[in-house]
Design a protein around this motif. Sequence first.
Motif, mmCIF file in Angstrom:
data_model
loop_
_atom_site.group_PDB
_atom_site.id
_atom_site.type_symbol
_atom_site.label_atom_id
_atom_site.label_comp_id
_atom_site.label_asym_id
_atom_site.label_seq_id
_atom_site.Cartn_x
_atom_site.Cartn_y
_atom_site.Cartn_z
ATOM 1 N N SER A 35 0.903 -1.340 -0.100
ATOM 2 C CA SER A 35 0.089 0.069 -0.046
ATOM 3 C C SER A 35 0.880 1.365 0.016
ATOM 4 N N TYR A 37 1.547 4.497 2.318
ATOM 5 C CA TYR A 37 1.306 4.907 3.655
ATOM 6 C C TYR A 37 1.767 6.271 3.924
ATOM 7 N N HIS A 57 1.106 9.839 13.085
ATOM 8 C CA HIS A 57 0.225 8.672 12.865
ATOM 9 C C HIS A 57 0.289 7.978 11.214
ATOM 10 N N ILE A 59 -1.007 5.906 8.124
ATOM 11 C CA ILE A 59 -2.122 5.680 7.910
ATOM 12 C C ILE A 59 -1.909 5.259 6.185
ATOM 13 N N SER A 60 -2.676 4.187 6.022
ATOM 14 C CA SER A 60 -2.629 3.697 4.571
ATOM 15 C C SER A 60 -3.596 4.725 3.709
ATOM 16 N N LYS A 62 -4.776 4.197 0.357
ATOM 17 C CA LYS A 62 -5.605 3.446 -0.592
ATOM 18 C C LYS A 62 -5.733 1.880 -0.023
ATOM 19 N N ALA A 64 -8.758 2.279 1.435
ATOM 20 C CA ALA A 64 -9.153 2.993 2.694
ATOM 21 C C ALA A 64 -8.246 3.722 3.702
ATOM 22 N N TYR A 65 -8.614 4.670 4.254
ATOM 23 C CA TYR A 65 -7.695 5.248 5.259
ATOM 24 C C TYR A 65 -7.813 4.223 6.543
ATOM 25 N N LYS A 66 -6.614 4.097 6.780
ATOM 26 C CA LYS A 66 -6.676 3.255 8.174
ATOM 27 C C LYS A 66 -5.225 3.582 8.881
ATOM 28 N N LEU A 67 -5.542 3.613 10.349
ATOM 29 C CA LEU A 67 -4.519 3.950 11.019
ATOM 30 C C LEU A 67 -3.818 2.666 11.289
ATOM 31 N N TRP A 68 -2.467 2.505 11.225
ATOM 32 C CA TRP A 68 -1.697 1.343 11.340
ATOM 33 C C TRP A 68 -0.976 1.301 12.571
ATOM 34 N N SER A 105 -1.714 2.962 19.763
ATOM 35 C CA SER A 105 -1.212 2.128 18.735
ATOM 36 C C SER A 105 -1.434 0.724 18.914
#
Length: 134
Positions: A35, A37, A57, A59-60, A62, A64-68, A105
């Motif tokens: 992805s 990030y 923070h 985040i991905s 695409k 969809a936005y997701k906090l990793w 996290s």
Amino acid sequence: MSSFSSFFDKFPGLVESEFRNIFAMEGMYKNIPESNYGFLELFCDRPGCDCRHVIIHIISMKPAYKLWAVLRYGWESKEFYIDWMGDENELTELMPGPFIDTMYSPTDLVAEEFLSVFTNMIKIRKSLIYQNVI
């Protein structure tokens, strides 16, 4: 209590030159999925605060936005943070340098690998600054 704001909310004209991201291709990392990030920087905006650290923070972008992962990075010495906090504690051990913010996290292998990626980003940036490249 501290409040943090996005660096880019305060300085939108610097997005192009200061936004950090990685494109993880299949097989590139052991635990990080393929992805794009973004590494979003949040700084304390409490008047008079001099905490000298940043929250990152990851985040991905695409599909969809997701906090990793949520990382913190303090760029001062351990002694600075002891003085700033008033005593030595677990946080003053972590603050000088990057670490996973375990309150916000996930503490999994993906977060650990993002910490390693971020640590390498810092080393590369410091090296380029030292060499007067940037």
